[in-house]
Enzyme design. Structure first.
Site, PDB file in Angstrom:
ATOM      1  CG  ASP A  38      31.046  42.599  40.177  1.00  0.00           C
ATOM      2  OD1 ASP A  38      30.527  43.033  41.408  1.00  0.00           O
ATOM      3  OD2 ASP A  38      30.627  42.245  39.041  1.00  0.00           O
ATOM      4  CE  LYS A  60      32.994  44.329  32.914  1.00  0.00           C
ATOM      5  NZ  LYS A  60      31.901  43.938  32.244  1.00  0.00           N
ATOM      6  CG  MET A 175      24.566  50.518  36.269  1.00  0.00           C
ATOM      7  SD  MET A 175      24.850  49.265  34.926  1.00  0.00           S
ATOM      8  CE  MET A 175      23.331  48.700  34.184  1.00  0.00           C
TER       9      MET A 175
END
Length: 254
Positions: A38, A60, A175
């Site tokens: 990723d 993502k 996040m």
């Protein structure tokens, strides 16, 4: 385990500085037949992947998930069933909010041999590069790591904001950019002092690392004004004040 299958390595690449990649991780990447990656390892590490490997972007990105987690799980199983040596390359550490545990469970169910290769977690390294020790004798004897963005399918939060607001140590939030204002409001709601120092570190340990500081009351507005974007780590607690002393260091590679 089926002897005809390949092996999967769940590899943590660390926070982004290529020199923080472990020797074991480097060897596995260099010898992999398939690398499922990723964006979190960062460009320097991604650009170092060998030309001989089949490279599959499973990133993502905001509003654009190239593969769902279920598809990623199925993919690494499929490649291993083809007899390939597979590296599932992740930022930080595979088991620290990296969904590595879910992938490992899928591999066990499929009878695939696998190995976890821990990486330096951004929870510690990113604040350190920003001049913020997550524990400090004068400021915090405890630290806790939380996600700022839970599974949207959950009907109830897994975070106890009341206890987190009372927690006397350092909070490190992964996040948390998208829900920064909501998270800060939750801490205030349950009694965390609005003047508690907060720092957001974007792209930590990388040459374009950027730090935005404030407090619980004003950090959301400051982040908006600065155009803060993921990936970023948010640090809440008195240890952030040490940044004023230690935060003059520059990120230098090589």
């Amino acid at each position: 385990m089926n002897s005809g299958y390949g092996k999967v390595y769940l590899v943590g690449s660390g926070p982004g500085d290529p020199e923080l990649l472990t020797i074991k991780a480097r060897k596995l990447i260099d010898n992999a037949e398939v690398i499922v990656y990723d964006q979190l390892p960062g460009e320097a590490i991604l650009q170092s992947m060998p030309e001989t490997a089949e490279k599959i972007d499973a990133g993502k990105y905001a509003g654009n998930h190239k593969l769902t987690q279920t598809e990623i799980n199925d993919l690494i199983v499929k490649k291993a069933e083809e007899g390939k040596s597979v590296v599932r390359l992740k930022g930080g550490d595979p088991y620290m909010f990296g969904r590595g545990g879910e992938e490992a469970e899928k591999l066990v169910q499929a009878g695939i041999d696998f190995e976890v290769v821990p990486g330096i977690t951004s929870a510690i390294a990113v604040p350190a590069y920003a001049g913020i020790p997550v524990t400090h004798r004068d400021h915090a004897s405890m630290v806790t790591f939380i996600t700022g963005h839970e599974d949207p399918t959950k009907t109830k939060t897994g975070l106890d904001w009341e206890n987190l607001a009372r927690f006397p140590g350092t909070l490190v939030i992964f996040m948390g950019v998208k829900r920064l204002e909501q998270n800060m409001n939750a801490l205030k709601k349950y009694g965390k002092l609005p003047t508690t120092p907060v720092a957001i570190v974007e792209k930590g340990t990388r040459p374009d690392q950027r730090i935005t500081t404030g407090n619980i009351e004003n950090i959301a507005e400051k982040a908006k004004e600065a155009g803060v974007k993921a990936p970023a780590i948010t640090v809440v607690g008195d240890v952030v004040s040490v940044h004023d002393i230690l935060g003059m260091q520059k990120v230098v590679w090589g």
